[in-house]
Design a protein around this motif. Structure first.
Motif, PDB file in Angstrom:
ATOM      1  N   UNK A   1     -10.488   6.084  -1.923  1.00  0.00           N
ATOM      2  CA  UNK A   1      -9.944   4.753  -1.855  1.00  0.00           C
ATOM      3  C   UNK A   1      -8.695   4.799  -0.976  1.00  0.00           C
ATOM      4  N   UNK A   2      -8.526   3.761  -0.180  1.00  0.00           N
ATOM      5  CA  UNK A   2      -7.346   3.641   0.671  1.00  0.00           C
ATOM      6  C   UNK A   2      -6.619   2.342   0.353  1.00  0.00           C
ATOM      7  N   UNK A   3      -5.278   2.425   0.355  1.00  0.00           N
ATOM      8  CA  UNK A   3      -4.441   1.261   0.083  1.00  0.00           C
ATOM      9  C   UNK A   3      -3.243   1.310   1.023  1.00  0.00           C
ATOM     10  N   UNK A   4      -2.906   0.162   1.595  1.00  0.00           N
ATOM     11  CA  UNK A   4      -1.683   0.019   2.390  1.00  0.00           C
ATOM     12  C   UNK A   4      -0.645  -0.656   1.505  1.00  0.00           C
ATOM     13  N   UNK A   5       0.517  -0.052   1.390  1.00  0.00           N
ATOM     14  CA  UNK A   5       1.591  -0.621   0.576  1.00  0.00           C
ATOM     15  C   UNK A   5       2.699  -1.080   1.511  1.00  0.00           C
ATOM     16  N   UNK A   6       3.172  -2.297   1.314  1.00  0.00           N
ATOM     17  CA  UNK A   6       4.264  -2.869   2.106  1.00  0.00           C
ATOM     18  C   UNK A   6       5.420  -3.179   1.171  1.00  0.00           C
ATOM     19  N   UNK A   7       6.625  -2.950   1.680  1.00  0.00           N
ATOM     20  CA  UNK A   7       7.831  -3.226   0.905  1.00  0.00           C
ATOM     21  C   UNK A   7       8.696  -4.236   1.647  1.00  0.00           C
ATOM     22  N   UNK A   8       9.364  -5.104   0.885  1.00  0.00           N
ATOM     23  CA  UNK A   8      10.208  -6.124   1.488  1.00  0.00           C
ATOM     24  C   UNK A   8      11.559  -6.196   0.788  1.00  0.00           C
ATOM     25  N   UNK A  29      -6.604  10.056 -12.425  1.00  0.00           N
ATOM     26  CA  UNK A  29      -5.298   9.421 -12.591  1.00  0.00           C
ATOM     27  C   UNK A  29      -4.957   8.451 -11.462  1.00  0.00           C
ATOM     28  N   UNK A  30      -5.931   8.084 -10.653  1.00  0.00           N
ATOM     29  CA  UNK A  30      -5.640   7.173  -9.543  1.00  0.00           C
ATOM     30  C   UNK A  30      -5.513   5.739 -10.060  1.00  0.00           C
ATOM     31  N   UNK A  31      -4.639   4.955  -9.440  1.00  0.00           N
ATOM     32  CA  UNK A  31      -4.441   3.575  -9.891  1.00  0.00           C
ATOM     33  C   UNK A  31      -5.655   2.695  -9.613  1.00  0.00           C
ATOM     34  N   UNK A  32      -5.935   1.811 -10.549  1.00  0.00           N
ATOM     35  CA  UNK A  32      -7.061   0.863 -10.424  1.00  0.00           C
ATOM     36  C   UNK A  32      -6.587  -0.585 -10.362  1.00  0.00           C
ATOM     37  N   UNK A  33      -5.305  -0.814 -10.696  1.00  0.00           N
ATOM     38  CA  UNK A  33      -4.740  -2.159 -10.662  1.00  0.00           C
ATOM     39  C   UNK A  33      -3.405  -2.110  -9.920  1.00  0.00           C
ATOM     40  N   UNK A  34      -2.877  -3.267  -9.577  1.00  0.00           N
ATOM     41  CA  UNK A  34      -1.580  -3.346  -8.898  1.00  0.00           C
ATOM     42  C   UNK A  34      -0.481  -2.773  -9.792  1.00  0.00           C
ATOM     43  N   UNK A  38       1.998   0.466  -9.063  1.00  0.00           N
ATOM     44  CA  UNK A  38       3.462   0.480  -9.158  1.00  0.00           C
ATOM     45  C   UNK A  38       3.921   1.659 -10.020  1.00  0.00           C
ATOM     46  N   UNK A  39       3.295   1.858 -11.160  1.00  0.00           N
ATOM     47  CA  UNK A  39       3.647   2.983 -12.033  1.00  0.00           C
ATOM     48  C   UNK A  39       3.374   4.317 -11.359  1.00  0.00           C
ATOM     49  N   UNK A  40       2.276   4.412 -10.639  1.00  0.00           N
ATOM     50  CA  UNK A  40       1.932   5.638  -9.913  1.00  0.00           C
ATOM     51  C   UNK A  40       2.990   5.934  -8.860  1.00  0.00           C
ATOM     52  N   UNK A  68      -0.868 -10.687 -10.335  1.00  0.00           N
ATOM     53  CA  UNK A  68      -0.245 -10.087 -11.510  1.00  0.00           C
ATOM     54  C   UNK A  68      -0.564  -8.599 -11.536  1.00  0.00           C
ATOM     55  N   UNK A  69       0.076  -7.896 -12.434  1.00  0.00           N
ATOM     56  CA  UNK A  69      -0.093  -6.448 -12.531  1.00  0.00           C
ATOM     57  C   UNK A  69      -1.526  -6.034 -12.842  1.00  0.00           C
ATOM     58  N   UNK A  70      -2.300  -6.898 -13.480  1.00  0.00           N
ATOM     59  CA  UNK A  70      -3.667  -6.532 -13.854  1.00  0.00           C
ATOM     60  C   UNK A  70      -4.698  -6.800 -12.740  1.00  0.00           C
ATOM     61  N   UNK A  71      -4.214  -7.205 -11.561  1.00  0.00           N
ATOM     62  CA  UNK A  71      -5.118  -7.441 -10.419  1.00  0.00           C
ATOM     63  C   UNK A  71      -5.785  -6.122 -10.006  1.00  0.00           C
ATOM     64  N   UNK A  72      -7.117  -6.141  -9.886  1.00  0.00           N
ATOM     65  CA  UNK A  72      -7.855  -4.945  -9.471  1.00  0.00           C
ATOM     66  C   UNK A  72      -7.523  -4.584  -8.026  1.00  0.00           C
ATOM     67  N   UNK A  73      -7.488  -3.293  -7.752  1.00  0.00           N
ATOM     68  CA  UNK A  73      -7.237  -2.793  -6.389  1.00  0.00           C
ATOM     69  C   UNK A  73      -8.566  -2.529  -5.689  1.00  0.00           C
ATOM     70  N   UNK A  74      -8.937  -3.345  -4.727  1.00  0.00           N
ATOM     71  CA  UNK A  74     -10.152  -3.041  -3.968  1.00  0.00           C
ATOM     72  C   UNK A  74      -9.849  -1.995  -2.896  1.00  0.00           C
ATOM     73  N   UNK A  75     -10.843  -1.269  -2.490  1.00  0.00           N
ATOM     74  CA  UNK A  75     -10.677  -0.300  -1.413  1.00  0.00           C
ATOM     75  C   UNK A  75     -10.213  -1.033  -0.157  1.00  0.00           C
TER      76      UNK A  75
END
Length: 88
Positions: A1-8, A29-34, A38-40, A68-75
């Motif tokens: 799975x790949x995710x791009x994280x942006x900070x502002x 232990x990989x994150x499945x939600x937003x 964040x915790x990861x 919200x925090x429970x939003x699923x993380x799509x690839x």
């Protein structure tokens, strides 16, 4: 799975503009939600822990939609973290 994280705003000042992350889809232990992402990230380093601390009221967006925090993380997701009010 790949995710791009942006900070502002102040998160960007602490961590930079963002980062590209990837992990195996079956990693236990990989994150499945937003929120898990964040915790990861918080567990990743002291800088991340300070900037993303759960006591800080940060907003999140997934693929440019507020979520919200429970939003699923799509690839291939783009996740952004920012304070409730940002300047121009």
């Amino acid at each position: 799975m790949k995710v791009e994280v942006r900070y502002f705003a102040q998160v960007r000042e602490a961590l930079g503009t963002g980062e590209s992350l990837s992990w195996a889809d079956d990693a236990p232990d990989c994150p499945r939600t937003v929120g898990q992402l964040r915790s990861w990230l918080i567990a990743r380093s002291a800088r991340h822990a300070e900037a993303l601390d759960l006591s800080i009221p940060l907003r999140a967006a997934c693929n440019q939609f507020m979520c919200h925090a429970d939003e699923a993380l799509p690839d291939g997701a783009e996740v952004a973290f920012f304070p409730p009010v940002t300047g121009g």
